[in-house]
Motif scaffolding. Structure first.
Motif, PDB file in Angstrom:
ATOM      1  N   GLU A  54      24.283  10.988  52.944  1.00  8.35           N
ATOM      2  CA  GLU A  54      25.028  10.359  51.849  1.00  8.35           C
ATOM      3  C   GLU A  54      24.410  10.704  50.499  1.00  8.35           C
ATOM      4  OE1 GLU A  54      26.598   5.895  50.535  1.00  8.35           O
ATOM      5  OE2 GLU A  54      24.901   6.091  51.912  1.00  8.35           O
ATOM      6  N   ALA A  55      23.089  10.629  50.426  1.00  3.35           N
ATOM      7  CA  ALA A  55      22.408  10.946  49.169  1.00  3.35           C
ATOM      8  C   ALA A  55      22.618  12.401  48.777  1.00  3.35           C
ATOM      9  CB  ALA A  55      20.922  10.636  49.300  1.00  3.35           C
ATOM     10  N   LEU A  56      22.512  13.294  49.744  1.00  2.93           N
ATOM     11  CA  LEU A  56      22.682  14.718  49.456  1.00  2.93           C
ATOM     12  C   LEU A  56      24.114  15.031  49.040  1.00  2.93           C
ATOM     13  CD1 LEU A  56      20.587  16.087  52.446  1.00  2.93           C
ATOM     14  CD2 LEU A  56      19.978  16.277  50.024  1.00  2.93           C
ATOM     15  N   THR A  57      25.084  14.510  49.788  1.00  2.00           N
ATOM     16  CA  THR A  57      26.494  14.776  49.487  1.00  2.00           C
ATOM     17  C   THR A  57      26.881  14.265  48.105  1.00  2.00           C
ATOM     18  OG1 THR A  57      27.058  14.668  51.841  1.00  2.00           O
ATOM     19  CG2 THR A  57      28.860  14.387  50.263  1.00  2.00           C
ATOM     20  N   THR A  58      26.394  13.075  47.757  1.00  2.00           N
ATOM     21  CA  THR A  58      26.698  12.485  46.453  1.00  2.00           C
ATOM     22  C   THR A  58      26.273  13.402  45.313  1.00  2.00           C
ATOM     23  OG1 THR A  58      26.501  10.239  47.311  1.00  2.00           O
ATOM     24  CG2 THR A  58      26.224  10.513  44.933  1.00  2.00           C
ATOM     25  N   ASN A  59      25.189  14.152  45.536  1.00  2.00           N
ATOM     26  CA  ASN A  59      24.639  14.990  44.476  1.00  2.00           C
ATOM     27  C   ASN A  59      24.939  16.474  44.664  1.00  2.00           C
ATOM     28  OD1 ASN A  59      22.848  13.067  42.741  1.00  2.00           O
ATOM     29  ND2 ASN A  59      22.441  12.472  44.856  1.00  2.00           N
ATOM     30  N   GLY A  60      25.852  16.777  45.600  1.00  2.00           N
ATOM     31  CA  GLY A  60      26.255  18.158  45.802  1.00  2.00           C
ATOM     32  C   GLY A  60      25.156  19.043  46.357  1.00  2.00           C
ATOM     33  N   LEU A  61      24.264  18.463  47.147  1.00  2.00           N
ATOM     34  CA  LEU A  61      23.140  19.200  47.718  1.00  2.00           C
ATOM     35  C   LEU A  61      23.233  19.225  49.236  1.00  2.00           C
ATOM     36  CD1 LEU A  61      20.272  17.751  45.474  1.00  2.00           C
ATOM     37  CD2 LEU A  61      21.498  19.904  45.170  1.00  2.00           C
ATOM     38  N   THR A  62      22.400  20.039  49.851  1.00  2.00           N
ATOM     39  CA  THR A  62      22.317  20.129  51.302  1.00  2.00           C
ATOM     40  C   THR A  62      20.873  19.915  51.724  1.00  2.00           C
ATOM     41  OG1 THR A  62      21.788  22.500  51.414  1.00  2.00           O
ATOM     42  CG2 THR A  62      24.130  21.890  51.214  1.00  2.00           C
ATOM     43  N   PRO A  63      20.610  19.711  53.015  1.00  2.00           N
ATOM     44  CA  PRO A  63      19.223  19.559  53.463  1.00  2.00           C
ATOM     45  C   PRO A  63      18.316  20.709  53.047  1.00  2.00           C
ATOM     46  CG  PRO A  63      20.707  18.841  55.195  1.00  2.00           C
ATOM     47  CD  PRO A  63      21.566  19.437  54.117  1.00  2.00           C
ATOM     48  N   ALA A  64      18.884  21.908  52.890  1.00  2.00           N
ATOM     49  CA  ALA A  64      18.074  23.061  52.479  1.00  2.00           C
ATOM     50  C   ALA A  64      17.503  22.891  51.068  1.00  2.00           C
ATOM     51  CB  ALA A  64      18.917  24.335  52.546  1.00  2.00           C
ATOM     52  N   ASP A  65      18.112  22.007  50.284  1.00  2.00           N
ATOM     53  CA  ASP A  65      17.635  21.781  48.913  1.00  2.00           C
ATOM     54  C   ASP A  65      16.457  20.820  48.845  1.00  2.00           C
ATOM     55  OD1 ASP A  65      19.619  23.368  47.443  1.00  2.00           O
ATOM     56  OD2 ASP A  65      21.060  21.889  48.186  1.00  2.00           O
ATOM     57  N   ILE A  66      16.155  20.131  49.934  1.00  2.00           N
ATOM     58  CA  ILE A  66      15.056  19.154  49.937  1.00  2.00           C
ATOM     59  C   ILE A  66      13.714  19.881  49.912  1.00  2.00           C
ATOM     60  CG2 ILE A  66      13.933  17.302  51.233  1.00  2.00           C
ATOM     61  CD1 ILE A  66      16.659  16.717  52.515  1.00  2.00           C
ATOM     62  N   ASP A  67      12.857  19.486  48.996  1.00  2.00           N
ATOM     63  CA  ASP A  67      11.497  20.040  48.949  1.00  2.00           C
ATOM     64  C   ASP A  67      10.511  19.186  49.735  1.00  2.00           C
ATOM     65  OD1 ASP A  67      11.761  22.392  47.098  1.00  2.00           O
ATOM     66  OD2 ASP A  67      12.565  20.814  45.793  1.00  2.00           O
ATOM     67  N   ILE A  68      10.699  17.876  49.701  1.00  2.00           N
ATOM     68  CA  ILE A  68       9.848  16.995  50.499  1.00  2.00           C
ATOM     69  C   ILE A  68      10.641  15.760  50.916  1.00  2.00           C
ATOM     70  CG2 ILE A  68       8.843  15.897  48.447  1.00  2.00           C
ATOM     71  CD1 ILE A  68       6.225  15.617  50.140  1.00  2.00           C
ATOM     72  N   PHE A  69      10.543  15.443  52.183  1.00  2.00           N
ATOM     73  CA  PHE A  69      11.238  14.309  52.780  1.00  2.00           C
ATOM     74  C   PHE A  69      10.198  13.251  53.116  1.00  2.00           C
ATOM     75  CE2 PHE A  69      13.126  12.615  56.933  1.00  2.00           C
ATOM     76  CZ  PHE A  69      13.998  11.735  56.297  1.00  2.00           C
ATOM     77  N   ILE A  70      10.349  12.050  52.539  1.00  3.86           N
ATOM     78  CA  ILE A  70       9.408  10.957  52.786  1.00  3.86           C
ATOM     79  C   ILE A  70      10.174   9.821  53.444  1.00  3.86           C
ATOM     80  CG2 ILE A  70       7.738   9.358  51.776  1.00  3.86           C
ATOM     81  CD1 ILE A  70       7.321  11.285  49.493  1.00  3.86           C
ATOM     82  N   PRO A  71      10.163   9.779  54.785  1.00  4.19           N
ATOM     83  CA  PRO A  71      10.875   8.719  55.500  1.00  4.19           C
ATOM     84  C   PRO A  71       9.992   7.494  55.681  1.00  4.19           C
ATOM     85  CG  PRO A  71       9.995  10.273  57.072  1.00  4.19           C
ATOM     86  CD  PRO A  71       9.590  10.776  55.706  1.00  4.19           C
ATOM     87  N   HIS A  72      10.607   6.384  56.016  1.00  7.36           N
ATOM     88  CA  HIS A  72       9.853   5.212  56.429  1.00  7.36           C
ATOM     89  C   HIS A  72       8.998   5.585  57.629  1.00  7.36           C
ATOM     90  CE1 HIS A  72       8.652   1.357  57.819  1.00  7.36           C
ATOM     91  NE2 HIS A  72       9.535   1.299  58.810  1.00  7.36           N
ATOM     92  N   GLN A  73       7.737   5.173  57.584  1.00  9.65           N
ATOM     93  CA  GLN A  73       6.777   5.554  58.618  1.00  9.65           C
ATOM     94  C   GLN A  73       6.741   4.481  59.710  1.00  9.65           C
ATOM     95  OE1 GLN A  73       4.729   8.619  57.954  1.00  9.65           O
ATOM     96  NE2 GLN A  73       6.440   8.792  56.513  1.00  9.65           N
ATOM     97  N   ALA A  74       7.700   4.540  60.622  1.00 10.07           N
ATOM     98  CA  ALA A  74       7.793   3.543  61.681  1.00 10.07           C
ATOM     99  C   ALA A  74       7.345   4.087  63.027  1.00 10.07           C
ATOM    100  CB  ALA A  74       9.216   3.011  61.793  1.00 10.07           C
ATOM    101  N   ASN A  75       7.792   5.296  63.344  1.00 11.92           N
ATOM    102  CA  ASN A  75       7.549   5.869  64.660  1.00 11.92           C
ATOM    103  C   ASN A  75       7.718   7.380  64.540  1.00 11.92           C
ATOM    104  OD1 ASN A  75       8.444   6.948  67.371  1.00 11.92           O
ATOM    105  ND2 ASN A  75       8.015   4.846  67.973  1.00 11.92           N
ATOM    106  N   ARG A  76       6.770   8.127  65.069  1.00 14.99           N
ATOM    107  CA  ARG A  76       6.826   9.585  64.931  1.00 14.99           C
ATOM    108  C   ARG A  76       8.071  10.159  65.592  1.00 14.99           C
ATOM    109  NH1 ARG A  76       3.448  13.814  62.987  1.00 14.99           N
ATOM    110  NH2 ARG A  76       4.931  15.535  62.872  1.00 14.99           N
ATOM    111  N   ARG A  77       8.517   9.540  66.685  1.00 18.91           N
ATOM    112  CA  ARG A  77       9.715  10.040  67.356  1.00 18.91           C
ATOM    113  C   ARG A  77      10.955   9.889  66.475  1.00 18.91           C
ATOM    114  NH1 ARG A  77       9.242   7.875  73.649  1.00 18.91           N
ATOM    115  NH2 ARG A  77       7.546   9.270  74.299  1.00 18.91           N
ATOM    116  N   ILE A  78      11.040   8.780  65.744  1.00 17.04           N
ATOM    117  CA  ILE A  78      12.159   8.595  64.817  1.00 17.04           C
ATOM    118  C   ILE A  78      12.104   9.641  63.706  1.00 17.04           C
ATOM    119  CG2 ILE A  78      13.168   7.051  63.094  1.00 17.04           C
ATOM    120  CD1 ILE A  78      12.309   4.696  64.813  1.00 17.04           C
ATOM    121  N   ILE A  79      10.929   9.829  63.130  1.00 12.34           N
ATOM    122  CA  ILE A  79      10.768  10.795  62.042  1.00 12.34           C
ATOM    123  C   ILE A  79      11.132  12.198  62.511  1.00 12.34           C
ATOM    124  CG2 ILE A  79       9.078  11.900  60.526  1.00 12.34           C
ATOM    125  CD1 ILE A  79       7.590   9.186  60.460  1.00 12.34           C
ATOM    126  N   ASP A  80      10.643  12.584  63.691  1.00 14.64           N
ATOM    127  CA  ASP A  80      10.934  13.917  64.214  1.00 14.64           C
ATOM    128  C   ASP A  80      12.427  14.095  64.509  1.00 14.64           C
ATOM    129  OD1 ASP A  80       8.278  14.572  64.040  1.00 14.64           O
ATOM    130  OD2 ASP A  80       7.842  14.305  66.170  1.00 14.64           O
TER     131      ASP A  80
END
Length: 326
Positions: free
Chosen positions: A235-261
């Motif tokens: 949703e955030a990417l689409t709103t700004n006309g970007l794609t995952p390839a445009d992300i330089d760093i992704f900082i997710p909530h640190q809950a579980n490594r399996r979720i993050i992966d």
């Protein structure tokens, strides 16, 4: 157009470390079991005399120092937490007193692990509308005070600490591009603290029935978290006309490594773009993203112009994302 730009970050965690090997002596578990299923190796634990406001204050002071902004310049002070010092006043008011932010309106936000993103959304809107020009947003928790140390399903996961960000108005292309926050109260019983509210007040019966402690249906939370966090990121990417390839760093909530992966894989992000410090701090709820942000910022993982994506999920259920051009 005015934007909210992050101009300073800070974090603070307890000195006391609780490792998986320490937990082996407390509950029926092992370092291998915990690491394989969660990715956590150790977590920080508050000791007597340390409170949520303790770490929130330290993180705030470090963020203000980096920003070069005095506390009395802050217009709005938001603390995201589900473990406040007291039911009231807000922990934000305590932090306000501690740092001398005399001009700020101060209040807490309760959105569990999504709290920092919720706080950023409020701060961004305040700056965009001109209601504030300098805002301090803090995520802070002392979750280990509401953990049942005999329940291996929850006691392995959580740690304590705080992270903070100072936001200032900016008229250039840098800053928060958009925020997206959501909730679904139909799932509130999947992750909650049953006792010490108005429904189950702090009486002897509440403690005898162990209602004081956090309760979680982990498998159900896991399934919902992956889907919701993927949706929020896109949703955030689409709103700004970007794609995952445009992300330089992704900082997710640190809950579980399996979720993050799982989310990283769905977004097609390689490991270098996904910031993880879960192994050293565990799940610090509302504090996890700002602690990770401060670490990434201070170690040079974020450069000017980078596209940074925050992504969160927590009790409520709540979830949200924020996209930033650094």
């Amino acid at each position: 157009m005015l934007r909210a730009r992050i101009v300073g970050t800070g974090s603070a965690v307890p000195d006391k470390v609780l490792t998986n090997f320490d937990l082996e002596k407390m509950v029926d578990t092992s370092d291998e079991w915990i690491t394989t299923r969660t990715g956590i190796k150790e977590r920080r634990i508050a000791v007597e005399g340390e409170y949520t406001s303790t770490f929130a204050t330290r993180a705030a002071e470090r963020a203000l120092e980096m920003a070069g902004i005095a506390a009395h310049e802050i217009d709005l002070l938001i603390v995201a937490t589900v473990t406040p010092d007291f039911p009231f006043p807000s922990t934000a008011c305590i932090v306000q007193s501690n740092i001398g932010a005399s001009k700020a309106a101060a209040f807490d936000v309760s959105a569990a692990c999504s709290g920092f993103v919720y706080g950023l959304s409020l701060a961004s809107n305040a700056i965009r509308t001109g209601a504030a020009s300098k805002v301090l947003v803090i995520g802070a928790e002392v979750l280990t005070r509401i953990i049942d140390w005999t329940d291996r399903n929850t006691c392995l996961l959580f740690g304590d600490g705080a992270g903070a960000a100072v936001l200032s108005s900016s008229s250039d292309e840098h800053g928060i591009l958009s925020t997206h926050i959501h909730s679904d109260g139909n799932y509130w019983e999947l992750l909650y603290q049953a006792g010490c509210g108005s429904r189950n007040p702090a009486v002897q019966k509440t403690f005898d029935e162990r209602l004081y402690f956090l309760r979680m249906q982990g498998n159900e939370v896991f399934k919902l978290a992956v889907r919701a966090m993927e949706d929020a990121a896109l949703e955030a990417l689409t709103t700004n006309g970007l794609t995952p390839a445009d992300i330089d760093i992704f900082i997710p909530h640190q809950a579980n490594r399996r979720i993050i992966d799982a989310i990283g894989k769905r977004l097609g992000l390689n490991g270098d773009k996904v910031f993880v410090n879960l192994d050293r701090y565990g799940n610090t709820s509302a504090a996890s993203i700002p602690i990770a942000l401060d670490e990434a910022n201070r170690t040079g993982r974020i450069a000017a112009g980078d596209v940074v994506l925050f992504d969160s999920f927590g009790g409520g259920l709540t979830w949200g994302s924020a996209l930033i051009r650094w």
